[in-house]
Structure formats: C-alpha cells, structure tokens
Design a protein around this motif. Structure first.
Motif, PDB file in Angstrom:
ATOM      1  N   VAL A   1       0.847  -1.185   0.000  1.00  0.00           N
ATOM      2  CA  VAL A   1       0.000   0.000   0.000  1.00  0.00           C
ATOM      3  C   VAL A   1       0.883   1.235   0.000  1.00  0.00           C
ATOM      4  O   VAL A   1       1.595   1.487   0.968  1.00  0.00           O
ATOM      5  CB  VAL A   1      -0.932   0.004   1.230  1.00  0.00           C
ATOM      6  N   ALA A   2       0.839   1.991  -1.064  1.00  0.00           N
ATOM      7  CA  ALA A   2       1.534   3.289  -1.140  1.00  0.00           C
ATOM      8  C   ALA A   2       3.010   3.195  -0.789  1.00  0.00           C
ATOM      9  O   ALA A   2       3.582   4.120  -0.236  1.00  0.00           O
ATOM     10  CB  ALA A   2       0.841   4.292  -0.226  1.00  0.00           C
ATOM     11  N   GLY A   3       3.631   2.075  -1.127  1.00  0.00           N
ATOM     12  CA  GLY A   3       5.070   1.961  -0.926  1.00  0.00           C
ATOM     13  C   GLY A   3       5.503   1.945   0.523  1.00  0.00           C
ATOM     14  O   GLY A   3       6.588   2.422   0.844  1.00  0.00           O
ATOM     15  N   VAL A   4       4.681   1.410   1.422  1.00  0.00           N
ATOM     16  CA  VAL A   4       5.052   1.338   2.829  1.00  0.00           C
ATOM     17  C   VAL A   4       4.887  -0.091   3.324  1.00  0.00           C
ATOM     18  O   VAL A   4       4.263  -0.927   2.685  1.00  0.00           O
ATOM     19  CB  VAL A   4       4.177   2.279   3.697  1.00  0.00           C
ATOM     20  N   CYS A   5       5.473  -0.365   4.503  1.00  0.00           N
ATOM     21  CA  CYS A   5       5.363  -1.694   5.104  1.00  0.00           C
ATOM     22  C   CYS A   5       4.084  -1.741   5.928  1.00  0.00           C
ATOM     23  O   CYS A   5       3.835  -0.878   6.762  1.00  0.00           O
ATOM     24  CB  CYS A   5       6.555  -1.961   6.009  1.00  0.00           C
ATOM     25  N   GLY A   6       3.270  -2.756   5.701  1.00  0.00           N
ATOM     26  CA  GLY A   6       2.013  -2.840   6.424  1.00  0.00           C
ATOM     27  C   GLY A   6       1.475  -4.244   6.493  1.00  0.00           C
ATOM     28  O   GLY A   6       2.210  -5.224   6.306  1.00  0.00           O
ATOM     29  N   ARG A   7       0.170  -4.359   6.739  1.00  0.00           N
ATOM     30  CA  ARG A   7      -0.454  -5.647   7.005  1.00  0.00           C
ATOM     31  C   ARG A   7      -0.211  -6.663   5.895  1.00  0.00           C
ATOM     32  O   ARG A   7       0.022  -7.844   6.172  1.00  0.00           O
ATOM     33  CB  ARG A   7      -1.961  -5.452   7.201  1.00  0.00           C
ATOM     34  N   THR A   8      -0.253  -6.225   4.634  1.00  0.00           N
ATOM     35  CA  THR A   8      -0.043  -7.167   3.535  1.00  0.00           C
ATOM     36  C   THR A   8       1.312  -7.845   3.648  1.00  0.00           C
ATOM     37  O   THR A   8       1.438  -9.056   3.432  1.00  0.00           O
ATOM     38  CB  THR A   8      -0.150  -6.432   2.176  1.00  0.00           C
ATOM     39  N   ASN A   9       2.330  -7.068   3.998  1.00  0.00           N
ATOM     40  CA  ASN A   9       3.668  -7.633   4.164  1.00  0.00           C
ATOM     41  C   ASN A   9       3.709  -8.606   5.338  1.00  0.00           C
ATOM     42  O   ASN A   9       4.309  -9.679   5.257  1.00  0.00           O
ATOM     43  CB  ASN A   9       4.695  -6.521   4.381  1.00  0.00           C
TER      44      ASN A   9
ATOM     45  N   ASP B   1      12.252 -12.406   2.637  1.00  0.00           N
ATOM     46  CA  ASP B   1      12.820 -11.315   1.837  1.00  0.00           C
ATOM     47  C   ASP B   1      11.850 -10.878   0.746  1.00  0.00           C
ATOM     48  O   ASP B   1      11.676  -9.687   0.483  1.00  0.00           O
ATOM     49  CB  ASP B   1      14.140 -11.758   1.194  1.00  0.00           C
ATOM     50  N   GLN B   2      11.212 -11.855   0.082  1.00  0.00           N
ATOM     51  CA  GLN B   2      10.255 -11.532  -0.972  1.00  0.00           C
ATOM     52  C   GLN B   2       9.076 -10.744  -0.416  1.00  0.00           C
ATOM     53  O   GLN B   2       8.582  -9.805  -1.048  1.00  0.00           O
ATOM     54  CB  GLN B   2       9.761 -12.819  -1.639  1.00  0.00           C
ATOM     55  N   CYS B   3       8.627 -11.109   0.785  1.00  0.00           N
ATOM     56  CA  CYS B   3       7.512 -10.389   1.409  1.00  0.00           C
ATOM     57  C   CYS B   3       7.870  -8.941   1.722  1.00  0.00           C
ATOM     58  O   CYS B   3       6.989  -8.072   1.775  1.00  0.00           O
ATOM     59  CB  CYS B   3       7.106 -11.085   2.709  1.00  0.00           C
ATOM     60  N   MET B   4       9.148  -8.673   1.955  1.00  0.00           N
ATOM     61  CA  MET B   4       9.583  -7.333   2.334  1.00  0.00           C
ATOM     62  C   MET B   4      10.013  -6.495   1.141  1.00  0.00           C
ATOM     63  O   MET B   4      10.422  -5.338   1.298  1.00  0.00           O
ATOM     64  CB  MET B   4      10.760  -7.433   3.320  1.00  0.00           C
ATOM     65  N   ARG B   5       9.931  -7.062  -0.065  1.00  0.00           N
ATOM     66  CA  ARG B   5      10.333  -6.322  -1.251  1.00  0.00           C
ATOM     67  C   ARG B   5       9.219  -5.407  -1.725  1.00  0.00           C
ATOM     68  O   ARG B   5       8.305  -5.088  -0.988  1.00  0.00           O
ATOM     69  CB  ARG B   5      10.754  -7.286  -2.360  1.00  0.00           C
ATOM     70  N   GLU B   6       9.304  -4.978  -2.962  1.00  0.00           N
ATOM     71  CA  GLU B   6       8.371  -3.992  -3.515  1.00  0.00           C
ATOM     72  C   GLU B   6       8.575  -2.670  -2.773  1.00  0.00           C
ATOM     73  O   GLU B   6       9.676  -2.309  -2.443  1.00  0.00           O
ATOM     74  CB  GLU B   6       6.930  -4.499  -3.443  1.00  0.00           C
ATOM     75  N   GLY B   7       7.503  -1.928  -2.508  1.00  0.00           N
ATOM     76  CA  GLY B   7       7.619  -0.615  -1.874  1.00  0.00           C
ATOM     77  C   GLY B   7       8.165  -0.677  -0.468  1.00  0.00           C
ATOM     78  O   GLY B   7       8.810   0.249   0.005  1.00  0.00           O
ATOM     79  N   CYS B   8       7.913  -1.788   0.243  1.00  0.00           N
ATOM     80  CA  CYS B   8       8.362  -1.904   1.627  1.00  0.00           C
ATOM     81  C   CYS B   8       9.879  -1.869   1.725  1.00  0.00           C
ATOM     82  O   CYS B   8      10.447  -1.216   2.592  1.00  0.00           O
ATOM     83  CB  CYS B   8       7.816  -3.201   2.232  1.00  0.00           C
ATOM     84  N   GLU B   9      10.548  -2.573   0.826  1.00  0.00           N
ATOM     85  CA  GLU B   9      12.006  -2.607   0.847  1.00  0.00           C
ATOM     86  C   GLU B   9      12.580  -1.218   0.641  1.00  0.00           C
ATOM     87  O   GLU B   9      13.527  -0.809   1.337  1.00  0.00           O
ATOM     88  CB  GLU B   9      12.516  -3.560  -0.236  1.00  0.00           C
ATOM     89  N   ASP B  10      12.026  -0.447  -0.277  1.00  0.00           N
ATOM     90  CA  ASP B  10      12.520   0.906  -0.537  1.00  0.00           C
ATOM     91  C   ASP B  10      12.312   1.806   0.674  1.00  0.00           C
ATOM     92  O   ASP B  10      13.167   2.632   1.016  1.00  0.00           O
ATOM     93  CB  ASP B  10      11.815   1.507  -1.756  1.00  0.00           C
ATOM     94  N   ALA B  11      11.150   1.643   1.336  1.00  0.00           N
ATOM     95  CA  ALA B  11      10.864   2.461   2.519  1.00  0.00           C
ATOM     96  C   ALA B  11      11.862   2.167   3.628  1.00  0.00           C
ATOM     97  O   ALA B  11      12.336   3.088   4.314  1.00  0.00           O
ATOM     98  CB  ALA B  11       9.439   2.198   2.995  1.00  0.00           C
TER      99      ALA B  11
END
Length: 270
Positions: A27-35, A49-59
């Motif tokens: 959601v909007a490039g942040v770490c949250g419930r989906t992760n 690691d895969q769960c923490m990628r996408e926008g969460c990793e960048d944040a």
C-alpha cells in the motif's frame, strides 16, 4: 547434522509456505499488514525477503539511511525516533484508530482454534534449524551457501487439541532502528496418516504483528489478510527433530529442533 536431502544450515532462520512466496501487494510503498501476512506464512529466509520487497524494501532503505546519517547507536531507539521519526512514520502503515487488543495466548480460551487430535510426538514448540534450497528451474535440489540470518527467528508451537502458532521475529536489522516485530499466525492443525506417510496441514485463521514500531508499541491485526496455509508430510527423528517436506516436484524440506526447557535454578543454600 543429520544426513538428509541437502539441507543448508541456517543458524537462526525464517521459514515459508510455498504459496506465500508470491510478491505481496503493498500500500503506497510502505510496510504494512499485507507484508506481515505474507511473512507470517513463510518458512525460509528467501520467502521473508520476498515479502519485504516492492515498496516496503525501498521504505526501509530510506529509514536505515536516515538512522545511519544520524549516527544512532544500534540499541538507541530514542535517537532513531527523535532524529528519523517522520521518515519512520512514512515507512509503515499508520496504527488503526482503535488499537487492536493483544492476543497473548492464541491457543488458550474458548475462542482458540481446534483441529484434529494431535499425536503426542508433535506437541510442543519447535525451532527451525535448517532448510533445503530447491532449484526452481527444474525442481532439483541444489546445495547453496547461504549467509545465516540472525535477524529472522522462526518457531512452530503445536498443542494437543490441534491449535498451532507460527512465529517470526523481525528485529531492527530488518526494520530499522527503533522497530522490532513478533509476527504470529495461528489456526487449526490437522494431522493424518495414509499409505505409510504422515501428513500435516496448517489452516491459518488469524494473526498479529506485535512490537515497537518507530519507538511506539503496536499491535497490527492480520485477521483480514489472505492466508494460504500449507500442507506437508512429516517425520520425527530421535524424538527431537521434526522434518517437514512440501509435496510436489521440489520436495523442499525444513528441519526443526524441539525447544528445550531451561532447568529451573536451584534454590539458594541456607
């Protein structure tokens, strides 16, 4: 280490169900419930690691860069909150308006999940010690040197009446200084035996991610997440080693050791 299918020893590792390795929706490039829902059903570190990628990793990279620039000590959560509080808040989904009530013991009480009667040999708490690394291209297992992940710790608790709790602990090495989470998923465990093989199915029903985030205590509900659960065949060696194998071409294997209870301290001598 016991000789079975090319296990790569992970001194302290995480662990995953195969379906959970799919890239999570963020959601909007942040770490949250989906992760956290994705993490809660992981067994191996690569899945986490895969769960923490996408926008969460960048944040999280931005947050770690901020705390490094501020020269915060690794154990100084107050410095991280003061110097990088805004960056940290932007890295995680905000806390819900009505704080979630902490579920301390998911397998206790009238609302505890109940599955099939569990064989006595399965009951207890198991800590992941090793995992095989499959070759995803042709389904053959290949031994790969993996750096031990001290920032992931994984355990599986099983009760006699068929309730289980899967737990992954993420510390500040993963989430940034001032933040740690105990990510838990729980549900029904179903055990059966057919054709000389013992089967174990985990039917995840709920979960929580609990701990300080940006220096503030959080309880993140996972009940609205899309849990996938998982199925395994299992064997127990020498009463203290649980080996789970994922059905299918990869035959990915996970080894757990029974958690040993610490002996009580002797009373002081008079």
């Amino acid at each position: 280490m016991r000789p079975f299918r090319l296990l790569v020893l992970l001194l302290v590792s995480g662990f995953s169900l195969p379906a959970a390795a799919q890239a999570p929706r963020t959601v909007a490039g942040v770490c949250g419930r989906t992760n956290w829902v994705c993490v809660s059903e992981c067994i191996d570190a690569e899945c986490v690691d895969q769960c923490m990628r996408e926008g969460c990793e960048d944040a999280l990279k931005r947050l770690k860069a901020c705390t490094s620039k501020a020269a915060c000590a690794p154990d100084d959560s107050a410095c991280a909150a003061k110097s990088c509080g805004l960056t940290c808040e932007k890295s995680f989904e905000p806390a819900p308006k009505s704080p979630e009530k902490l579920v301390t013991h998911p397998c206790e009480g009238d609302k505890a999940p109940k599955g099939t009667a569990v064989p006595k040999e399965l009951v207890g708490t198991w800590v992941l010690s090793a995992a095989s690394i499959p070759d995803t291209e042709d389904g053959k297992e290949e031994r790969i040197d993996v750096q031990p992940r001290s920032d992931y710790a994984r355990s599986l608790q099983v009760t006699p009446d068929g309730c289980f709790v899967m737990r992954t602990k993420l510390d500040d090495a993963t989430l940034g200084r001032g933040s740690t989470l105990d990510v838990r998923a729980w549900g029904r465990l179903e055990a059966s035996e057919a054709k000389d093989k013992k089967h174990l199915a985990l039917r995840t029903q709920d979960g929580q991610a609990v701990g300080p985030v940006c220096g503030k205590p959080r309880v993140v509900p996972l009940s609205k997440g899309r849990f996938k659960g998982g199925e395994f065949t299992y064997v127990i060696e020498e009463k203290d080693s649980l080996i789970l194998t994922v059905p299918g071409p990869t035959r990915q294997t996970f080894q757990f050791e029974r958690e040993k209870q610490e002996a009580p301290e002797p009373p002081p001598k008079p």
